[in-house]
Design a protein around this motif. Structure first.
Motif, PDB file in Angstrom:
ATOM      1  N   ALA A  50       0.846  -1.190   0.000  1.00 37.31           N
ATOM      2  CA  ALA A  50       0.000   0.000   0.000  1.00 37.31           C
ATOM      3  C   ALA A  50       0.884   1.244   0.000  1.00 37.31           C
ATOM      4  O   ALA A  50       1.764   1.386   0.850  1.00 37.31           O
ATOM      5  N   LEU A  51       0.649   2.153  -0.950  1.00 39.16           N
ATOM      6  CA  LEU A  51       1.435   3.373  -1.064  1.00 39.16           C
ATOM      7  C   LEU A  51       0.528   4.598  -1.000  1.00 39.16           C
ATOM      8  O   LEU A  51      -0.521   4.649  -1.656  1.00 39.16           O
ATOM      9  N   LEU A  52       0.942   5.568  -0.194  1.00 34.41           N
ATOM     10  CA  LEU A  52       0.239   6.847  -0.108  1.00 34.41           C
ATOM     11  C   LEU A  52       1.220   7.956  -0.489  1.00 34.41           C
ATOM     12  O   LEU A  52       2.384   7.925  -0.089  1.00 34.41           O
ATOM     13  N   VAL A  53       0.733   8.921  -1.224  1.00 35.59           N
ATOM     14  CA  VAL A  53       1.537  10.099  -1.555  1.00 35.59           C
ATOM     15  C   VAL A  53       1.010  11.259  -0.723  1.00 35.59           C
ATOM     16  O   VAL A  53      -0.169  11.627  -0.829  1.00 35.59           O
ATOM     17  N   LEU A  54       1.872  11.804   0.156  1.00 36.60           N
ATOM     18  CA  LEU A  54       1.487  12.910   1.027  1.00 36.60           C
ATOM     19  C   LEU A  54       2.233  14.182   0.641  1.00 36.60           C
ATOM     20  O   LEU A  54       3.365  14.121   0.152  1.00 36.60           O
ATOM     21  N   ASP A  55       1.585  15.323   0.883  1.00 41.08           N
ATOM     22  CA  ASP A  55       2.276  16.582   0.601  1.00 41.08           C
ATOM     23  C   ASP A  55       3.136  16.969   1.806  1.00 41.08           C
ATOM     24  O   ASP A  55       3.221  16.237   2.793  1.00 41.08           O
ATOM     25  N   ALA A  56       3.776  18.152   1.737  1.00 42.93           N
ATOM     26  CA  ALA A  56       4.727  18.581   2.777  1.00 42.93           C
ATOM     27  C   ALA A  56       4.114  19.594   3.737  1.00 42.93           C
ATOM     28  O   ALA A  56       4.842  20.321   4.416  1.00 42.93           O
ATOM     29  N   ALA A  95      -2.440  11.023  -3.348  1.00 42.12           N
ATOM     30  CA  ALA A  95      -2.645   9.883  -4.252  1.00 42.12           C
ATOM     31  C   ALA A  95      -2.434   8.591  -3.474  1.00 42.12           C
ATOM     32  O   ALA A  95      -1.800   8.580  -2.407  1.00 42.12           O
ATOM     33  N   CYS A  96      -2.990   7.525  -4.007  1.00 39.45           N
ATOM     34  CA  CYS A  96      -2.777   6.202  -3.412  1.00 39.45           C
ATOM     35  C   CYS A  96      -2.899   5.166  -4.508  1.00 39.45           C
ATOM     36  O   CYS A  96      -3.517   5.402  -5.545  1.00 39.45           O
ATOM     37  N   ASN A  97      -2.298   4.007  -4.285  1.00 40.30           N
ATOM     38  CA  ASN A  97      -2.377   2.956  -5.296  1.00 40.30           C
ATOM     39  C   ASN A  97      -3.508   1.980  -4.940  1.00 40.30           C
ATOM     40  O   ASN A  97      -4.103   2.042  -3.843  1.00 40.30           O
ATOM     41  N   PRO A  98      -3.870   1.087  -5.862  1.00 40.78           N
ATOM     42  CA  PRO A  98      -4.958   0.135  -5.604  1.00 40.78           C
ATOM     43  C   PRO A  98      -4.753  -0.700  -4.345  1.00 40.78           C
ATOM     44  O   PRO A  98      -5.727  -1.041  -3.657  1.00 40.78           O
TER      45      PRO A  98
END
Length: 275
Positions: free
Chosen positions: A224-230, A238-241
């Motif tokens: 599981a991957l999450l993209v977080l801002d700063a 964003a996130c993956n399936p």
């Protein structure tokens, strides 16, 4: 004494004429610096040539490298006496052989009694009403870039008329050179703009390709991957399936929420860290 008075008067007339010529040429030079269209420039030169030589009709042309000859840029629009403009009588087209001679020889030509000149009666097919003819080439680096011609002065063409036409031809050649520089500059700028546009399109395509590749890699990960801002409270961008499956939320439900949202939303005793 009478002779001295006559000479003095002639001298004064010559000086007045010279002053008028210089003023006209100065005004024309100023106009040519402002003009960029060769048609407008030729029109100004034509008007000056007719006025200063007191000619009935005139012609100004530029060299066309595609045709290999002088191409008409400006000429008098009115028909000769006894002709109408609707008759399509092209005076200077009929004087083609004289114009061609000036162009090829790169030398001026002045004829004051054309209809009786034995050298040109057979050689020239000028219109019968052309009584006198004057033409000079416009030279640039030993190449003919244009031509000025006038016909039918009030009296006859003098040496001063040849000088005037030659100076006008010099001005016209300089204007032609400036136009060439400007045209070349525009071509260079246009080519650079086209090359830059191609480069931008290429880089944009490469970036899009790179983005698509990164998206494929991101979405294909089993973790599981999450993209977080700063920001101080990091927001999910964003996130993956795999993350959607793990947390039970679709990506559009997670976007712009903090990671604390997941901790609060997970039911049961297991925390986000435990999951």
């Amino acid at each position: 004494i009478t002779w001295d008075i006559v000479q003095q008067k002639k001298l004064e007339e010559d000086m007045t004429l010279q002053k008028k010529i210089e003023q006209e040429l100065s005004n024309l030079s100023a106009l040519l610096l402002k003009q960029t269209n060769m048609g407008d420039i030729a029109e100004q030169v034509l008007n000056a040539a007719k006025k200063l030589t007191k000619s009935q009709f005139g012609y100004v042309g530029t060299f066309d490298p595609k045709l290999g000859r002088i191409s008409r840029t400006a000429d008098s629009k009115k028909g000769l006496n006894g002709f109408r403009i609707t008759d399509h009588v092209d005076l200077f087209q009929n004087c083609h052989d004289l114009l061609e001679q000036v162009f090829k020889n790169q030398k001026p030509l002045i004829l004051n009694n054309l209809e009786n000149d034995p050298q040109y009666i057979q050689a020239s097919d000028c219109n019968d009403q052309v009584k006198a003819f004057l033409s000079v080439p416009a030279m640039l680096d030993y190449q003919t870039v244009g031509q000025i011609a006038v016909v039918n002065p009030e009296n006859k063409y003098l040496e001063i008329d040849l000088v005037i036409a030659s100076r006008l031809a010099d001005l016209f050649a300089l204007a032609f050179q400036r136009q060439q520089y400007q045209d070349n500059l525009i071509k260079i700028q246009t080519r650079k703009a086209e090359e830059l546009e191609k480069l931008v399109l290429l880089r944009t395509h490469e970036l899009n390709e790179s983005k698509l590749l990164m998206e494929k890699i991101f979405n294909s990960q089993l973790d599981a991957l999450l993209v977080l801002d700063a920001s101080p409270t990091p927001q999910i961008k964003a996130c993956n399936p795999a993350a959607e499956k793990l947390f039970g939320f679709k990506e559009n439900q997670l976007i712009n929420h903090s990671s604390d949202f997941l901790n609060r939303s997970i039911k049961g005793s297991n925390s986000l860290l435990d999951k």
